[in-house]
Design a protein around this motif. Structure first.
Motif, short mmCIF file in Angstrom:
data_model
loop_
_atom_site.label_atom_id
_atom_site.label_comp_id
_atom_site.label_asym_id
_atom_site.label_seq_id
_atom_site.Cartn_x
_atom_site.Cartn_y
_atom_site.Cartn_z
N GLN A 182 24.82 8.90 -12.57
CA GLN A 182 24.30 8.58 -13.90
C GLN A 182 23.35 7.39 -13.77
O GLN A 182 23.52 6.53 -12.92
CB GLN A 182 25.44 8.27 -14.87
CG GLN A 182 26.29 7.06 -14.55
CD GLN A 182 25.68 5.73 -14.97
OE1 GLN A 182 24.87 5.70 -15.90
NE2 GLN A 182 26.05 4.66 -14.29
N GLY A 183 22.34 7.38 -14.63
CA GLY A 183 21.40 6.26 -14.59
C GLY A 183 20.11 6.59 -15.32
O GLY A 183 19.90 7.71 -15.78
N PRO A 184 19.22 5.60 -15.40
CA PRO A 184 17.95 5.81 -16.10
C PRO A 184 16.95 6.59 -15.26
O PRO A 184 16.89 6.43 -14.04
CB PRO A 184 17.45 4.38 -16.35
CG PRO A 184 18.06 3.57 -15.25
CD PRO A 184 19.39 4.20 -14.96
N MET A 185 16.19 7.46 -15.92
CA MET A 185 15.10 8.23 -15.31
C MET A 185 13.82 7.91 -16.10
O MET A 185 13.88 7.42 -17.23
CB MET A 185 15.38 9.73 -15.36
CG MET A 185 16.76 10.13 -14.87
SD MET A 185 17.00 9.90 -13.11
CE MET A 185 18.80 9.88 -13.04
N PHE A 186 12.68 8.24 -15.51
CA PHE A 186 11.41 7.84 -16.11
C PHE A 186 10.41 8.99 -16.04
O PHE A 186 10.12 9.51 -14.96
CB PHE A 186 10.85 6.62 -15.38
CG PHE A 186 11.81 5.47 -15.29
CD1 PHE A 186 11.81 4.47 -16.25
CD2 PHE A 186 12.73 5.41 -14.26
CE1 PHE A 186 12.70 3.41 -16.17
CE2 PHE A 186 13.63 4.36 -14.17
CZ PHE A 186 13.62 3.35 -15.14
N GLY B 144 0.79 -1.22 0.00
CA GLY B 144 0.00 0.00 0.00
C GLY B 144 0.82 1.27 0.00
O GLY B 144 0.25 2.37 0.08
N GLU B 145 2.15 1.16 -0.09
CA GLU B 145 2.99 2.36 -0.14
C GLU B 145 3.00 2.95 -1.54
O GLU B 145 3.01 2.21 -2.53
CB GLU B 145 4.41 2.02 0.27
CG GLU B 145 4.59 1.65 1.72
CD GLU B 145 6.05 1.46 2.07
OE1 GLU B 145 6.72 2.46 2.38
OE2 GLU B 145 6.53 0.31 2.00
N SER B 146 2.99 4.28 -1.63
CA SER B 146 3.05 4.95 -2.92
C SER B 146 4.51 5.12 -3.31
O SER B 146 5.28 5.80 -2.63
CB SER B 146 2.37 6.32 -2.85
OG SER B 146 2.47 6.99 -4.10
N LEU B 147 4.89 4.50 -4.43
CA LEU B 147 6.25 4.55 -4.93
C LEU B 147 6.28 5.20 -6.30
O LEU B 147 5.28 5.17 -7.03
CB LEU B 147 6.84 3.13 -5.03
CG LEU B 147 6.80 2.29 -3.75
CD1 LEU B 147 7.37 0.90 -4.01
CD2 LEU B 147 7.56 2.97 -2.62
N THR B 148 7.40 5.78 -6.66
CA THR B 148 7.53 6.48 -7.94
C THR B 148 8.87 6.14 -8.58
O THR B 148 9.91 6.19 -7.90
CB THR B 148 7.42 8.01 -7.75
OG1 THR B 148 6.11 8.33 -7.27
CG2 THR B 148 7.65 8.75 -9.06
N LEU B 149 8.84 5.79 -9.87
CA LEU B 149 10.08 5.67 -10.63
C LEU B 149 10.70 7.05 -10.76
O LEU B 149 10.01 8.01 -11.10
CB LEU B 149 9.80 5.10 -12.03
CG LEU B 149 9.24 3.68 -12.09
CD1 LEU B 149 8.92 3.31 -13.54
CD2 LEU B 149 10.22 2.68 -11.51
N ARG B 150 11.98 7.18 -10.47
CA ARG B 150 12.58 8.51 -10.38
C ARG B 150 12.48 9.27 -11.70
O ARG B 150 12.91 8.78 -12.75
CB ARG B 150 14.04 8.41 -9.93
CG ARG B 150 14.91 7.64 -10.89
CD ARG B 150 16.30 7.41 -10.35
NE ARG B 150 17.07 6.66 -11.33
CZ ARG B 150 18.12 5.91 -11.04
NH1 ARG B 150 18.54 5.80 -9.80
NH2 ARG B 150 18.77 5.27 -12.00
N PRO B 151 11.94 10.49 -11.67
CA PRO B 151 11.86 11.31 -12.87
C PRO B 151 13.10 12.18 -13.06
O PRO B 151 13.30 12.77 -14.12
CB PRO B 151 10.64 12.19 -12.62
CG PRO B 151 10.61 12.33 -11.12
CD PRO B 151 11.14 11.05 -10.57
N GLU B 152 13.92 12.30 -12.02
CA GLU B 152 15.16 13.08 -12.07
C GLU B 152 16.03 12.63 -10.90
O GLU B 152 15.60 11.83 -10.07
CB GLU B 152 14.87 14.58 -12.04
CG GLU B 152 14.05 15.05 -10.85
CD GLU B 152 14.93 15.42 -9.68
OE1 GLU B 152 15.87 16.22 -9.87
OE2 GLU B 152 14.70 14.92 -8.57
N ALA B 153 17.27 13.14 -10.84
CA ALA B 153 18.23 12.59 -9.88
C ALA B 153 18.33 13.37 -8.58
O ALA B 153 18.58 12.79 -7.53
CB ALA B 153 19.61 12.52 -10.53
#
Length: 248
Positions: free
Chosen positions: A107-111, A74-83
């Motif tokens: 460095q890495g992927p953002m969404f 039930g936790e709200s999680l988010t794929l990182r949109p920035e670093a």
């Protein structure tokens, strides 16, 4: 499996594409290390509040572009949109606030949920350079100079233009905010629905509107320059002096 394609706004990196991708990352990593930046890695997803608090509830990223979901607990999680927000969270949770400044390379992927178009992806790679915990214009200049050196090492600096601006200090922003509210308030009926809502919560966001009608109004909006305090003016001048010394 032949009928399954990559999700719209994503791409595979194979062969020469992957070699070019790694060359950019390896070059940036090498240059950042020469400038004294330590490399950090943070999770690709975080508690949603990391971004909603860090980026602001009224930003387009938070309101329109984040990939958020509830996990099985039930936790709200988010794929990182920035670093930056995740790096600041890591600074706090790892007890590094007493060891400032911290110079961080990442460095890495953002969404982000983007409308797919040329050069825009829903999963994209970002290189990030941060100096955390310093209010010196030299720190800002060092970050910019490091980025410039990366572009030079990649052989693309000749096609690059640095556009430099400032948001001043808190007193500058307060005065500028009042000027924007007055200007856009007189033109409220001509603003888009999004900008009308932003006017109440964060009028600086109206300046970034992509709506064609808003852009016409923004053209004649006040700039921040007349509202910069003397310390903010001095900071911006010193930043430009340092950049000249760095050869940027």
């Amino acid at each position: 499996m032949t009928d399954l394609q990559p999700i719209r706004g994503t791409r595979d990196l194979i062969g020469e594409d992957q070699r070019r991708h790694l060359h950019v990352i390896d070059t940036a990593r090498r240059v950042a290390a020469l400038y004294g930046f330590d490399e950090w890695s943070t999770p690709v997803f975080e508690d949603t509040r990391v971004f909603s608090r860090g980026l602001g509830d009224t930003s387009d990223v938070v309101t329109k572009e984040m990939y958020s979901f509830s996990d099985r607990g039930g936790e709200s999680l988010t794929l990182r949109p920035e670093a930056t927000a995740g790096i600041c969270r890591a600074l706090v949770t790892n007890g590094l606030t007493q060891s400032l400044p911290q110079k961080v390379f990442y460095q890495g992927p953002m969404f982000r949920y983007e409308r797919p178009q040329k050069g825009r992806y829903r999963q994209f790679h970002q290189i990030d350079i941060e100096v955390l915990g310093s209010d010196s214009p030299l720190a800002d200049a060092e970050v910019i100079a490091c980025g410039w050196t990366i572009l030079q090492e990649l052989g693309v600096s000749g096609d690059t233009v640095l556009e430099l601006n400032t948001l001043g200090d808190s007193a500058s922003r307060d005065a500028y905010r009042a000027a924007l509210v007055a200007y856009f308030g007189d033109r409220r009926d001509a603003l888009s629905e999004d900008s009308t809502a932003r006017l109440e919560r964060n009028p600086l966001r109206v300046v970034d509107s992509k709506d064609p009608a808003d852009r016409a109004i923004v053209q004649d909006a006040p700039t921040i320059d007349p509202y910069l305090t003397e310390p903010a003016h001095a900071f911006f001048a010193r930043l430009q002096e340092y950049l000249t010394r760095f050869g940027v």
